[in-house]
Design an enzyme around this catalytic site. Structure first.
Site, PDB file in Angstrom:
ATOM      1  N   HIS A  18      38.928  27.302  35.346  1.00  0.00           N
ATOM      2  CA  HIS A  18      39.409  27.616  36.858  1.00  0.00           C
ATOM      3  C   HIS A  18      38.642  27.106  37.981  1.00  0.00           C
ATOM      4  O   HIS A  18      37.528  26.440  37.646  1.00  0.00           O
ATOM      5  CB  HIS A  18      39.810  29.029  36.795  1.00  0.00           C
ATOM      6  CG  HIS A  18      38.606  29.958  36.625  1.00  0.00           C
ATOM      7  ND1 HIS A  18      37.568  30.018  37.273  1.00  0.00           N
ATOM      8  CD2 HIS A  18      38.331  30.778  35.837  1.00  0.00           C
ATOM      9  CE1 HIS A  18      36.405  30.777  36.947  1.00  0.00           C
ATOM     10  NE2 HIS A  18      36.952  31.407  35.966  1.00  0.00           N
ATOM     11  N   HIS A  21      34.754  27.540  37.481  1.00  0.00           N
ATOM     12  CA  HIS A  21      34.166  26.550  36.543  1.00  0.00           C
ATOM     13  C   HIS A  21      34.062  25.352  37.106  1.00  0.00           C
ATOM     14  O   HIS A  21      32.825  24.690  37.087  1.00  0.00           O
ATOM     15  CB  HIS A  21      34.919  26.514  35.158  1.00  0.00           C
ATOM     16  CG  HIS A  21      35.283  28.016  34.730  1.00  0.00           C
ATOM     17  ND1 HIS A  21      36.425  28.133  34.066  1.00  0.00           N
ATOM     18  CD2 HIS A  21      34.342  28.660  34.005  1.00  0.00           C
ATOM     19  CE1 HIS A  21      36.537  29.015  33.495  1.00  0.00           C
ATOM     20  NE2 HIS A  21      35.233  29.526  33.483  1.00  0.00           N
ATOM     21  N   CYS A 126      34.527  50.842  22.064  1.00  0.00           N
ATOM     22  CA  CYS A 126      36.028  51.305  22.237  1.00  0.00           C
ATOM     23  C   CYS A 126      36.850  50.997  20.932  1.00  0.00           C
ATOM     24  O   CYS A 126      36.674  49.564  20.605  1.00  0.00           O
ATOM     25  CB  CYS A 126      36.735  50.611  23.466  1.00  0.00           C
ATOM     26  SG  CYS A 126      38.588  50.637  23.686  1.00  0.00           S
ATOM     27  N   CYS A 129      39.401  47.849  21.453  1.00  0.00           N
ATOM     28  CA  CYS A 129      38.695  46.758  21.665  1.00  0.00           C
ATOM     29  C   CYS A 129      37.923  46.178  20.443  1.00  0.00           C
ATOM     30  O   CYS A 129      37.408  44.933  20.191  1.00  0.00           O
ATOM     31  CB  CYS A 129      37.754  46.542  23.092  1.00  0.00           C
ATOM     32  SG  CYS A 129      38.607  47.009  24.636  1.00  0.00           S
ATOM     33  N   CYS A 143      38.098  52.814  29.207  1.00  0.00           N
ATOM     34  CA  CYS A 143      38.362  51.473  28.686  1.00  0.00           C
ATOM     35  C   CYS A 143      39.595  50.843  29.587  1.00  0.00           C
ATOM     36  O   CYS A 143      40.518  51.515  29.614  1.00  0.00           O
ATOM     37  CB  CYS A 143      38.509  51.055  27.310  1.00  0.00           C
ATOM     38  SG  CYS A 143      39.299  49.572  27.106  1.00  0.00           S
ATOM     39  N   HIS A 146      42.659  49.877  27.077  1.00  0.00           N
ATOM     40  CA  HIS A 146      43.187  50.743  26.480  1.00  0.00           C
ATOM     41  C   HIS A 146      43.423  52.365  27.052  1.00  0.00           C
ATOM     42  O   HIS A 146      43.880  53.057  26.555  1.00  0.00           O
ATOM     43  CB  HIS A 146      42.319  51.202  25.291  1.00  0.00           C
ATOM     44  CG  HIS A 146      42.494  49.686  24.387  1.00  0.00           C
ATOM     45  ND1 HIS A 146      41.514  48.646  24.489  1.00  0.00           N
ATOM     46  CD2 HIS A 146      43.247  49.116  23.491  1.00  0.00           C
ATOM     47  CE1 HIS A 146      41.771  47.659  23.933  1.00  0.00           C
ATOM     48  NE2 HIS A 146      42.858  47.867  23.120  1.00  0.00           N
ATOM     49  N   LYS A 295      37.902  38.435  43.320  1.00  0.00           N
ATOM     50  CA  LYS A 295      37.364  37.500  42.689  1.00  0.00           C
ATOM     51  C   LYS A 295      38.355  36.683  41.744  1.00  0.00           C
ATOM     52  O   LYS A 295      39.143  37.320  41.316  1.00  0.00           O
ATOM     53  CB  LYS A 295      36.158  38.127  41.933  1.00  0.00           C
ATOM     54  CG  LYS A 295      35.599  36.805  41.110  1.00  0.00           C
ATOM     55  CD  LYS A 295      34.812  37.476  39.618  1.00  0.00           C
ATOM     56  CE  LYS A 295      34.256  36.436  38.887  1.00  0.00           C
ATOM     57  NZ  LYS A 295      33.889  36.986  37.481  1.00  0.00           N
ATOM     58  N   LYS A 298      40.867  35.127  35.274  1.00  0.00           N
ATOM     59  CA  LYS A 298      42.246  35.040  34.643  1.00  0.00           C
ATOM     60  C   LYS A 298      42.908  36.171  34.356  1.00  0.00           C
ATOM     61  O   LYS A 298      44.146  36.485  34.498  1.00  0.00           O
ATOM     62  CB  LYS A 298      41.947  34.303  33.312  1.00  0.00           C
ATOM     63  CG  LYS A 298      41.447  35.452  32.391  1.00  0.00           C
ATOM     64  CD  LYS A 298      41.869  35.111  30.924  1.00  0.00           C
ATOM     65  CE  LYS A 298      41.768  36.374  29.963  1.00  0.00           C
ATOM     66  NZ  LYS A 298      42.113  36.148  28.726  1.00  0.00           N
TER      67      LYS A 298
HETATM   68 ZN   LIG Z   1      39.488  49.074  24.717  1.00  0.00          ZN
END
Ligand SMILES: [Zn+2]
Length: 645
Positions: A18, A21, A126, A129, A143, A146, A295, A298
């Protein structure tokens, strides 16, 4: 020959390239080109960071093997740079066996000398994750993905004795004012170092993560993140034994974005110290490009793809904008409107006009030959001195990554030169044979000024500068030391007018309506001014503005497959030029295999929608005739991503 070495960060392959970068990499490319103009032996390195649990999860989401996944995204990064005229010398991938070998060598050395030890790691884990989260990543203690509270768990891991080098690091930063620049980041690091530094956890058990570099002294663990990634700066130079390392490491500098300041300003120098290697020379830290004050990333839907911008504005225009608009170190706002405005005013108007006016006058009044100058007037002298002084400022600013200042110094001379044309009126001088000597001096002064401007533009806009140099008959004369003097252009040498540097681009914003281009004889002769209210629109007709809001682009289909349980839909992967997925209702008319390689026209700015569980980003245009459906096409090959209007 003095050496210079500059790296971008290696980019994490959990997302496509993006603008963030692209900015880091344009900056590094421009600086490397500038250092080459200074006659240095330059090395320029970039690459991709490919290990860790986030990559494993991203591959699982994409339903491909991790290896396939990293190969694909890494290739996208590699392919993103040439269209922006970025030419790295080295591209490191952390999954390269050579890199992995260097990392293991370093780990073994630091372990053997006692700076890596085994202990207990406690963190917030988590389960969803399958990874530890930092306090900073949590939202309201949960998180963000989640929406559950992570559990505090402990596990055995290896640690790097970073605390041991804290005093040394503070001392080094204090003694080397330019070690971390701009200064605000140096202060940030020094203030962080006022607190005791914790040791760095550098491993993950293979029971949880296998996609990493095995620790050479304990294969139940893989290396975690920074002890792998940061070492790319050494492995790219074939550390330890290669001549490249000996030549480039002593002059190495890094460009990073501010989100990875701590690893680069604290972990990395202490790691190098532990290895017995001198730290890098300078760390250059830049800010973020903001869109609507957030900011660019993605996870938010506001991604601007560098390839799309290049297709629309050209590489040089994008490079110029990025370097001119952002004050290095601070955040800046990004908008296509701002890019368009810079393109039209700075490039088309100021630079483009100065160039074409000057060369046209040399063509018309001096038979396309560099004229002989005679004694300069005060006015001629003034412009010459301003152009030479500009070179000094330009160098001073580029040495310190102050691109916006360097460019503003160049544009000040461009503006002076445009005014000089107005006040010297060469077309009047040309009418009077008595003024021939004076005319020659004016034209010579303009050509020399343009030559010096061209010299400064090589690092910023390489294609444009090459075109200008060619027209001025000075192609290949790019040494700042040799060519950055007044009076190098030899009278009698031919010049080649005619090259147009920048096309003017149309505004697309709603509040600046464009008059329709194809006027008929019946229309009133007066142009509509923006302040006038548009006439009420006839039923069924849309305004030109409304049409302009539609973003039509040429896209190449690179993959096509049927969507399970649908006899109507195909899932297409297209390049426009960035890859995106589009779901198209064409399964009854086309076989997937006959589609690959075709260029079609897509609506690129359609709101994403989910069809049979697949997210579609855009729409493919096709013609309908009764039951038949025929895909749109362009009548000849054209770059993917080109606008259709
Ligand atoms: Zn998580």
């Amino acid at each position: 020959m003095t050496a210079y070495y500059l790296t971008t960060p290696i980019f994490y392959v959990n997302a496509q390239p993006h603008m963030g970068h692209a900015y880091s990499t344009v900056v590094a490319d421009a600086v490397c080109r500038y250092q080459r103009l200074l006659g240095k032996d330059v090395g320029f390195q970039t690459g991709t960071d490919e290990h860790g649990d986030k990559i494993v999860h991203a591959a699982a989401d994409a339903e491909v093997s991790v290896k396939e996944y990293v190969d694909k995204i890494s290739a996208m990064f590699k392919a993103a740079w040439p269209p922006l005229a970025i030419v790295p010398d080295t591209f490191v991938r952390t999954t390269d066996p050579a890199h992995m070998g260097v990392v293991q060598g370093v780990l073994q050395q630091v372990y053997d000398q006692g700076d890596i030890y085994f202990s207990e790691y406690t963190g917030l884990y988590c389960k969803g994750c399958e990874q530890f989260l930092t306090e900073k990543e949590l939202v309201d203690g949960k998180c963000p993905d989640h929406l559950t509270e992570p559990a505090k768990i402990s596990e055995q891991n290896y640690f790097f004795r970073m605390s041991k080098y804290q005093e040394w690091l503070i001392d080094h930063i204090t003694k080397h004012p330019e070690f971390i620049t701009p200064e605000r980041y140096r202060n940030e690091v020094l203030s962080f170092l006022k607190e005791p530094l914790e040791d760095l956890c550098i491993s993950r058990p293979t029971t949880r993560l296998t996609w990493g570099i095995p620790l050479p002294f304990d294969n139940r663990f893989v290396t975690y993140v920074w002890f792998d990634a940061l070492i790319n700066y050494l492995s790219g130079l074939d550390y330890p034994a290669s001549p490249d390392f000996a030549r480039y490491w002593p002059v190495a500098e890094h460009v990073i974005a501010k989100d990875i300041l701590k690893p680069h300003a604290i972990y990395w120098p202490t790691m190098l110290k532990a290895m017995g290697i001198e730290p890098y020379q300078r760390l250059h830290v830049h800010g973020y490009w903001n869109m609507n004050e957030t900011k660019m990333s993605k996870s938010l839907g506001n991604v601007v793809r560098p390839g799309e911008l290049v297709a629309e504005f050209g590489a040089d225009s994008v490079r110029y904008f990025l370097l001119r608009e952002m004050s290095f170190g601070l955040d800046a706002g990004f908008s296509k409107e701002a890019l368009m405005a810079r393109h039209n005013s700075d490039l088309t108007n100021d630079l483009g006009n100065l160039f074409s006016r000057s060369l046209t006058m040399v063509k018309n009044f001096a038979a396309s030959v560099v004229p002989q100058p005679c004694t300069p007037s005060a006015q001629d002298q003034e412009l010459a001195e301003a152009a030479l002084a500009m070179l000094g400022h330009y160098r001073e600013h580029l040495d310190h990554f102050a691109f916006h200042r360097a460019l503003s110094a160049v544009w000040e001379v461009i503006s002076r030169a445009n005014k000089y044309i107005v006040s010297t009126q060469p077309w009047e001088l040309a009418k009077d044979p008595q003024q021939a000597a004076q005319l020659g001096t004016v034209l010579y002064t303009l050509l020399e000024t343009l030559r010096l401007i061209t010299l400064t533009l090589h690092p910023i806009m390489p294609e444009t500068a090459a075109k200008m140099a060619e027209a001025l008959g000075v192609a290949g004369e790019t040494s700042l030391n040799d060519c950055g003097v007044w009076g190098r252009l030899m009278p009698g040498r031919a010049i080649t007018p005619g090259a147009q540097l920048f096309p003017r681009l149309q505004q697309e914003t709603k509040d600046k309506p464009q008059p329709p281009k194809n006027k008929t004889m019946n229309e009133p002769a007066t142009e509509k001014t923006p302040s006038q209210k548009p006439a009420p629109e006839a039923e069924g007709l849309i305004s030109f503005d409304a049409f302009q809001n539609l973003e039509l682009r040429v896209a190449e289909i690179v993959a096509a497959e049927k969507i399970a349980k649908s006899d109507r839909l195909l899932k297409l992967t297209v390049k426009a030029p960035e890859e995106r997925t589009i779901v198209a209702g064409i399964a009854q008319h086309y076989q997937p295999e006959e589609l690959v390689g075709r260029q079609v026209i897509i609506v690129a700015n359609l709101k994403p929608a989910k069809l049979m569980g697949v997210a579609s980003h855009g729409m493919v245009l096709a013609a309908k005739e009764g039951d038949r459906l025929v895909l749109s096409a362009v009548s000849g090959p054209v770059a993917n991503g080109s606008r259709v209007a």
